[in-house]
Enzyme design. Sequence first.
Site, short mmCIF file in Angstrom:
data_model
loop_
_atom_site.label_atom_id
_atom_site.label_comp_id
_atom_site.label_asym_id
_atom_site.label_seq_id
_atom_site.Cartn_x
_atom_site.Cartn_y
_atom_site.Cartn_z
N ASP A 277 -7.65 5.94 5.16
CA ASP A 277 -7.58 4.90 6.02
C ASP A 277 -9.08 4.71 6.81
O ASP A 277 -8.90 3.61 7.43
CB ASP A 277 -6.48 4.52 6.87
CG ASP A 277 -5.00 4.31 6.04
OD1 ASP A 277 -5.40 4.09 4.80
OD2 ASP A 277 -4.14 4.66 6.49
N HIS B 107 1.64 3.64 6.88
CA HIS B 107 0.87 4.75 5.83
C HIS B 107 1.52 6.21 6.41
O HIS B 107 2.02 6.35 7.33
CB HIS B 107 -0.53 4.55 6.15
CG HIS B 107 -1.15 3.35 5.36
ND1 HIS B 107 -2.31 3.12 5.54
CD2 HIS B 107 -0.36 2.67 4.48
CE1 HIS B 107 -2.72 2.18 4.56
NE2 HIS B 107 -1.48 1.79 4.09
N SER C 120 0.93 -1.44 -0.10
CA SER C 120 0.13 -0.02 0.08
C SER C 120 0.93 1.30 0.01
O SER C 120 0.37 2.29 -0.29
CB SER C 120 -0.81 -0.06 1.25
OG SER C 120 -0.11 -0.11 2.43
#
Lengths: 206, 173
Positions: A149, A123, A83
């Site tokens: 998210d 992230h 990701s």
Amino acid sequence: MSSEESDTKAVAPAPAPQSWWTTVGEYTLGKDAFGELSQMTKRQILFQVMNVALVVFSALMIWKGLMVVTGSESPIVVVLSGSMEPAFTRGDLLFLTNDKSDPIRVGEILVFKVRGRDIPIVHRVLKLHEDHNGNLKFLTKGDNNRVDDRGLYAQDQLWLHPDDVVGRARAFIPYVGIVTILMNDFPFLKFVLLGVLGLYMLLNRE
Amino acid sequence: MHSALTRGNAIFSLGFTCVALATFLCAVTTVFENPSPVVSVNIHNPFVRNQQQYHRWSQRFDRAYFTFDLNAGTCMPVTANVVASCTTVRLRFTGSQAVNQIIVWDKIMRRDIDDPRISLRDMKLKYPFYDDAHGLRGNNITLSLHWNVVPVAGLLPRNSEGHVTIKLDDQYA
């Protein structure tokens, strides 16, 4: 090595049987190696066991020491998903710090754990608000994901808080963590590796 | 004597040491490398509205709109130890909370594939600009360029350059 050579070096008077382990060499994990174990005195075996313990505990100490220095509950993590591509790919290793006095800001790459899930996520911080009492809340997004998210967070959780953060990415080594991923995907590899290492350390006299 | 195992072990450890050393040298090359590109930012047509946010339909928040121009030189170091540069346009604003920051635009520039320079005209916001309550009217917003170089191996530095501050309208549009 030829079998003649090993014959001249052999201590035992009886000729060695021509099986695969004796022809490969003296120090393979075959009969000779186990023979060595049986020749050791009690004191030597104890010493060997303590050696193994020394290595294991040193590793543990280094890990715990890193935890203290960096302030992060796991100072080294492996990236498990794509990701954050093309920055981080599966199997990359990240070094984390978690300095509480240096506040988290937008654009930083965080490793966090969502409530109710054990797997840490890597992230980038997309949005951040801090109130006058210093309470911080923020929203993250993966570089390679199209949306933020909120769908990954726990039910009814709109923001992350500093308690959820495992650490902040500071340094990076590619590919090294692939071993961990392989061992997670195929658990028997873990036992094979541990077994081989343990046996090797027990049976090696030096 | 040297069995297959000891030889294999020696080769493996030599190879591993070489790779580790090469990685370390590679990492060192970007430690002192700090590109400082010339950056110019401009904001056009700002206005504020009072809107619902998609995750909470029952509540309304201040939402501001604007377009921006951004021109920046290359913000990637010239060494080989670079995979990509994650460029973000960060917005700091005086809003309902003490510290408010959001990213309004971002782009990942891969080395040798994407153009390392940025030239945007009248760009719309990639991510919506909501305040956490109703604190946008009549307040300042500051736009700046930030980037984060991702190396082949090594430290992950973060840099910033250039900013522009404007004041939003004190009326809803």
